[in-house]
Design a protein around this motif. Sequence first.
Motif, PDB file in Angstrom:
ATOM      1  N   UNK A 173      10.971   4.764  -6.897  1.00 45.84           N
ATOM      2  CA  UNK A 173      11.838   5.882  -7.308  1.00 45.84           C
ATOM      3  C   UNK A 173      11.909   6.926  -6.198  1.00 45.84           C
ATOM      4  N   UNK A 174      10.757   7.281  -5.633  1.00 44.46           N
ATOM      5  CA  UNK A 174      10.728   8.307  -4.599  1.00 44.46           C
ATOM      6  C   UNK A 174      11.439   7.842  -3.325  1.00 44.46           C
ATOM      7  N   UNK A 175      11.274   6.585  -2.957  1.00 46.02           N
ATOM      8  CA  UNK A 175      11.966   6.053  -1.780  1.00 46.02           C
ATOM      9  C   UNK A 175      13.483   6.089  -1.993  1.00 46.02           C
ATOM     10  N   UNK A 176      13.914   5.693  -3.177  1.00 44.71           N
ATOM     11  CA  UNK A 176      15.343   5.758  -3.488  1.00 44.71           C
ATOM     12  C   UNK A 176      15.863   7.182  -3.445  1.00 44.71           C
ATOM     13  N   UNK A 177      15.096   8.086  -4.010  1.00 48.08           N
ATOM     14  CA  UNK A 177      15.471   9.507  -4.005  1.00 48.08           C
ATOM     15  C   UNK A 177      15.602  10.025  -2.571  1.00 48.08           C
ATOM     16  N   UNK A 178      14.634   9.691  -1.734  1.00 51.90           N
ATOM     17  CA  UNK A 178      14.665  10.163  -0.340  1.00 51.90           C
ATOM     18  C   UNK A 178      15.841   9.570   0.428  1.00 51.90           C
ATOM     19  N   UNK A 179      16.088   8.287   0.234  1.00 48.97           N
ATOM     20  CA  UNK A 179      17.205   7.639   0.941  1.00 48.97           C
ATOM     21  C   UNK A 179      18.544   8.225   0.484  1.00 48.97           C
ATOM     22  N   UNK A 180      18.704   8.384  -0.817  1.00 48.56           N
ATOM     23  CA  UNK A 180      19.966   8.906  -1.353  1.00 48.56           C
ATOM     24  C   UNK A 180      20.188  10.346  -0.909  1.00 48.56           C
ATOM     25  N   UNK A 181      19.157  11.180  -1.002  1.00 50.37           N
ATOM     26  CA  UNK A 181      19.338  12.577  -0.597  1.00 50.37           C
ATOM     27  C   UNK A 181      19.564  12.697   0.906  1.00 50.37           C
ATOM     28  N   UNK A 182      18.965  11.807   1.691  1.00 45.51           N
ATOM     29  CA  UNK A 182      19.209  11.842   3.139  1.00 45.51           C
ATOM     30  C   UNK A 182      20.674  11.580   3.440  1.00 45.51           C
ATOM     31  N   UNK A 183      21.229  10.559   2.820  1.00 36.37           N
ATOM     32  CA  UNK A 183      22.613  10.184   3.097  1.00 36.37           C
ATOM     33  C   UNK A 183      23.601  11.198   2.522  1.00 36.37           C
ATOM     34  N   UNK A 184      23.341  11.690   1.311  1.00 35.85           N
ATOM     35  CA  UNK A 184      24.295  12.597   0.658  1.00 35.85           C
ATOM     36  C   UNK A 184      24.206  14.047   1.135  1.00 35.85           C
ATOM     37  N   UNK A 185      22.990  14.516   1.415  1.00 30.55           N
ATOM     38  CA  UNK A 185      22.827  15.942   1.676  1.00 30.55           C
ATOM     39  C   UNK A 185      22.393  16.270   3.097  1.00 30.55           C
ATOM     40  N   UNK A 186      22.049  15.275   3.884  1.00 31.42           N
ATOM     41  CA  UNK A 186      21.656  15.525   5.275  1.00 31.42           C
ATOM     42  C   UNK A 186      22.480  14.655   6.216  1.00 31.42           C
ATOM     43  N   UNK A 195       1.788  11.841   2.240  1.00 28.78           N
ATOM     44  CA  UNK A 195       3.150  11.337   2.062  1.00 28.78           C
ATOM     45  C   UNK A 195       3.927  12.178   1.051  1.00 28.78           C
ATOM     46  N   UNK A 196       3.275  12.600  -0.024  1.00 23.85           N
ATOM     47  CA  UNK A 196       3.996  13.257  -1.124  1.00 23.85           C
ATOM     48  C   UNK A 196       3.807  14.774  -1.198  1.00 23.85           C
ATOM     49  N   UNK A 197       3.038  15.347  -0.302  1.00 24.57           N
ATOM     50  CA  UNK A 197       2.691  16.769  -0.389  1.00 24.57           C
ATOM     51  C   UNK A 197       3.904  17.694  -0.406  1.00 24.57           C
ATOM     52  N   UNK A 198       4.953  17.326   0.258  1.00 26.09           N
ATOM     53  CA  UNK A 198       6.137  18.180   0.368  1.00 26.09           C
ATOM     54  C   UNK A 198       6.864  18.358  -0.981  1.00 26.09           C
ATOM     55  N   UNK A 199       6.753  17.384  -1.877  1.00 29.06           N
ATOM     56  CA  UNK A 199       7.618  17.366  -3.058  1.00 29.06           C
ATOM     57  C   UNK A 199       7.304  18.421  -4.111  1.00 29.06           C
ATOM     58  N   UNK A 230       1.773   8.613  -7.775  1.00 25.73           N
ATOM     59  CA  UNK A 230       1.344   7.963  -6.535  1.00 25.73           C
ATOM     60  C   UNK A 230      -0.098   8.334  -6.191  1.00 25.73           C
ATOM     61  N   UNK A 231      -0.440   9.601  -6.230  1.00 23.51           N
ATOM     62  CA  UNK A 231      -1.781  10.037  -5.840  1.00 23.51           C
ATOM     63  C   UNK A 231      -2.839   9.516  -6.812  1.00 23.51           C
ATOM     64  N   UNK A 255       9.469   5.059   4.525  1.00 20.61           N
ATOM     65  CA  UNK A 255       8.530   4.119   5.141  1.00 20.61           C
ATOM     66  C   UNK A 255       7.148   4.212   4.532  1.00 20.61           C
ATOM     67  N   UNK A 256       6.663   5.420   4.290  1.00 23.09           N
ATOM     68  CA  UNK A 256       5.370   5.585   3.624  1.00 23.09           C
ATOM     69  C   UNK A 256       5.382   5.019   2.220  1.00 23.09           C
ATOM     70  N   UNK A 257       6.494   5.214   1.527  1.00 26.29           N
ATOM     71  CA  UNK A 257       6.628   4.670   0.169  1.00 26.29           C
ATOM     72  C   UNK A 257       6.613   3.140   0.184  1.00 26.29           C
TER      73      UNK A 257
END
Length: 151
Positions: A77-90, A17-21, A65-66, A120-122
């Motif tokens: 925090x990570x779920x919020x970050x992903x949701x916010x960046x999805x809406x603002x930057x993608x 889930x977190x490997x990309x970060x 997380x790991x 979803x993973x978060x």
Amino acid sequence: MEWLINDAAPVFAKVCIVLIFPFSCLDKIINWRSALKQANSSFLPGGPVLLVLAMIVEVVTPVCIVFDWYAGWAAIVLAGYCAITAVLYHNFWSYPRFWVAGSEGAPHVWDFFKNFAIVGGCIFIILGSDVVAEVEKVVEFPSAPAQEQAK
């Protein structure tokens, strides 16, 4: 076999889930100008500060997380970050013909949905942690009979 299911598999799932970060953080360091351009592309001011905050989130939350150190809170925090960046930057919907392969908006479609897949993973991490119980101690939720009386 019990060790594999109860210990190794959950850790492996969290790593997936977190490997990309951490790699995303490294990319921001190596390609600072490009990352700063993207950070400045939304209506939010303070691109350099946002970028540094993003890098902190991308390094700290995966470790938490790991290693199951405040994993539920880190997942929030990570779920919020992903949701916010999805809406603002993608925001793929703002590009004309985003559904056409090779268009400027096409990559944003997949980045948007990837971010929400990570959300979803978060959520699974949050539900498997002590966060729900901790919140229930602080926030008093009405019981079912009280809800029925309110109707």
